[in-house]
Motif scaffolding. Structure first.
Motif, PDB file in Angstrom:
ATOM      1  N   SER A 165      44.342  53.231  36.871  1.00  0.00           N
ATOM      2  CA  SER A 165      44.623  52.463  38.084  1.00  0.00           C
ATOM      3  C   SER A 165      45.758  53.102  38.881  1.00  0.00           C
ATOM      4  O   SER A 165      45.721  53.111  40.117  1.00  0.00           O
ATOM      5  CB  SER A 165      44.955  51.012  37.741  1.00  0.00           C
ATOM      6  OG  SER A 165      46.080  50.943  36.899  1.00  0.00           O
ATOM      7  N   GLY A 224      47.819  44.424  30.876  1.00  0.00           N
ATOM      8  CA  GLY A 224      47.578  44.311  32.312  1.00  0.00           C
ATOM      9  C   GLY A 224      47.087  45.611  32.930  1.00  0.00           C
ATOM     10  O   GLY A 224      46.176  45.609  33.761  1.00  0.00           O
ATOM     11  N   LEU A 225      47.678  46.735  32.532  1.00  0.00           N
ATOM     12  CA  LEU A 225      47.231  48.029  33.053  1.00  0.00           C
ATOM     13  C   LEU A 225      45.814  48.353  32.617  1.00  0.00           C
ATOM     14  O   LEU A 225      45.013  48.884  33.398  1.00  0.00           O
ATOM     15  CB  LEU A 225      48.187  49.139  32.606  1.00  0.00           C
ATOM     16  CG  LEU A 225      49.528  49.185  33.330  1.00  0.00           C
ATOM     17  CD1 LEU A 225      50.465  50.182  32.649  1.00  0.00           C
ATOM     18  CD2 LEU A 225      49.336  49.566  34.779  1.00  0.00           C
ATOM     19  N   LEU A 276      38.892  46.631  35.905  1.00  0.00           N
ATOM     20  CA  LEU A 276      38.480  45.993  37.162  1.00  0.00           C
ATOM     21  C   LEU A 276      38.289  47.002  38.287  1.00  0.00           C
ATOM     22  O   LEU A 276      37.389  46.844  39.120  1.00  0.00           O
ATOM     23  CB  LEU A 276      39.490  44.921  37.564  1.00  0.00           C
ATOM     24  CG  LEU A 276      39.533  43.690  36.657  1.00  0.00           C
ATOM     25  CD1 LEU A 276      40.679  42.768  37.061  1.00  0.00           C
ATOM     26  CD2 LEU A 276      38.211  42.943  36.683  1.00  0.00           C
ATOM     27  N   LEU A 277      39.127  48.039  38.324  1.00  0.00           N
ATOM     28  CA  LEU A 277      38.979  49.061  39.364  1.00  0.00           C
ATOM     29  C   LEU A 277      37.675  49.837  39.217  1.00  0.00           C
ATOM     30  O   LEU A 277      37.120  50.318  40.200  1.00  0.00           O
ATOM     31  CB  LEU A 277      40.160  50.025  39.334  1.00  0.00           C
ATOM     32  CG  LEU A 277      41.463  49.500  39.913  1.00  0.00           C
ATOM     33  CD1 LEU A 277      42.600  50.465  39.644  1.00  0.00           C
ATOM     34  CD2 LEU A 277      41.322  49.257  41.407  1.00  0.00           C
ATOM     35  N   ALA A 316      45.272  54.677  42.634  1.00  0.00           N
ATOM     36  CA  ALA A 316      46.121  54.210  43.732  1.00  0.00           C
ATOM     37  C   ALA A 316      46.781  55.382  44.455  1.00  0.00           C
ATOM     38  O   ALA A 316      46.890  55.378  45.687  1.00  0.00           O
ATOM     39  CB  ALA A 316      47.178  53.248  43.196  1.00  0.00           C
ATOM     40  N   ALA A 361      43.482  46.126  31.875  1.00  0.00           N
ATOM     41  CA  ALA A 361      42.600  45.224  32.624  1.00  0.00           C
ATOM     42  C   ALA A 361      42.423  45.715  34.058  1.00  0.00           C
ATOM     43  O   ALA A 361      41.313  45.669  34.604  1.00  0.00           O
ATOM     44  CB  ALA A 361      43.163  43.806  32.604  1.00  0.00           C
ATOM     45  N   ALA A 362      43.496  46.192  34.670  1.00  0.00           N
ATOM     46  CA  ALA A 362      43.403  46.723  36.035  1.00  0.00           C
ATOM     47  C   ALA A 362      42.479  47.925  36.096  1.00  0.00           C
ATOM     48  O   ALA A 362      41.679  48.066  37.030  1.00  0.00           O
ATOM     49  CB  ALA A 362      44.792  47.104  36.545  1.00  0.00           C
ATOM     50  N   ALA A 363      42.548  48.793  35.090  1.00  0.00           N
ATOM     51  CA  ALA A 363      41.656  49.955  35.054  1.00  0.00           C
ATOM     52  C   ALA A 363      40.200  49.518  34.947  1.00  0.00           C
ATOM     53  O   ALA A 363      39.325  50.058  35.630  1.00  0.00           O
ATOM     54  CB  ALA A 363      42.027  50.863  33.878  1.00  0.00           C
TER      55      ALA A 363
END
Length: 191
Positions: free
Chosen positions: A26, A129-130, A136-137, A30, A132-134
């Protein structure tokens, strides 16, 4: 100059990318897609797919391919693109190398202190969290298609996602085998 920007960007990602390679995805996206616009979202998705298929950590593989693609998209030649790969990879690994040397010296001495234990306890939610962000991205139109544009691709992609999750989590099938099965099913069903 793009090489200095690559070095600084991937050094920062390597410094703050807790959670391993998937946690870094993520941050990499970004920076290389949104902040610097070195590549498109579709190109980054392809880089992630290639990084997963090649041996080695996904974060390092992604940095290598991103460095190459960024320099190539900047209009520089093949040789310079290879230098871009080396720059991004070195910059990503350097903070970990430095930190591991420092931590190895200090950790054995202070590992049972309350401050160190509290620090690691606080890092756990950030790592989740990181990751999960990966995840979702990567759940985007390039990977799953769109229900409006191509419902067949969308629903097959969702079915393959669910089947792979069940296969690895519930049935305990080797993830490499599940990747091979999903790739073969994608070849048969999507084209």
């Amino acid at each position: 100059m793009i090489f200095l920007s690559l070095f600084i960007t991937f050094f920062e990602i390597g410094l703050f990318g807790f959670g391993g390679g998937y946690g870094m995805l993520s941050l990499i996206q970004a920076e290389v897609v949104h902040h610097h616009a070195w590549m498109t979202s579709a190109e980054f998705t392809n880089i992630v797919a290639i990084s997963q298929m090649t041996p080695g950590p996904i974060g390092i593989n992604s940095a290598t391919y991103c460095g190459f693609t960024a320099v190539k998209n900047a209009g520089l030649g093949q040789t310079m693109a290879i230098l871009g790969s080396a720059t991004a990879t070195f910059a990503l690994v350097l903070p970990s190398f430095i930190l591991m040397i420092l931590i190895a010296k200090m950790f054995l001495k202070y590992m049972n202190t309350p401050v160190v234990q509290s620090f690691f306890h606080g890092l756990r939610p950030a790592v989740v969290g990181l990751l999960a962000a990966a995840a979702l991205l990567l759940m985007n139109k390039e990977n799953f298609s769109s229900i409006n544009e191509n419902p067949w691709h969308f629903w097959i992609s969702v079915a393959l996602f669910i089947a792979t999750w069940i296969g690895t989590k519930v049935m305990k099938i080797n993830p490499i085998m599940m990747m091979a099965f999903a790739g073969f099913a994608g070849l048969l069903l999507l084209y």
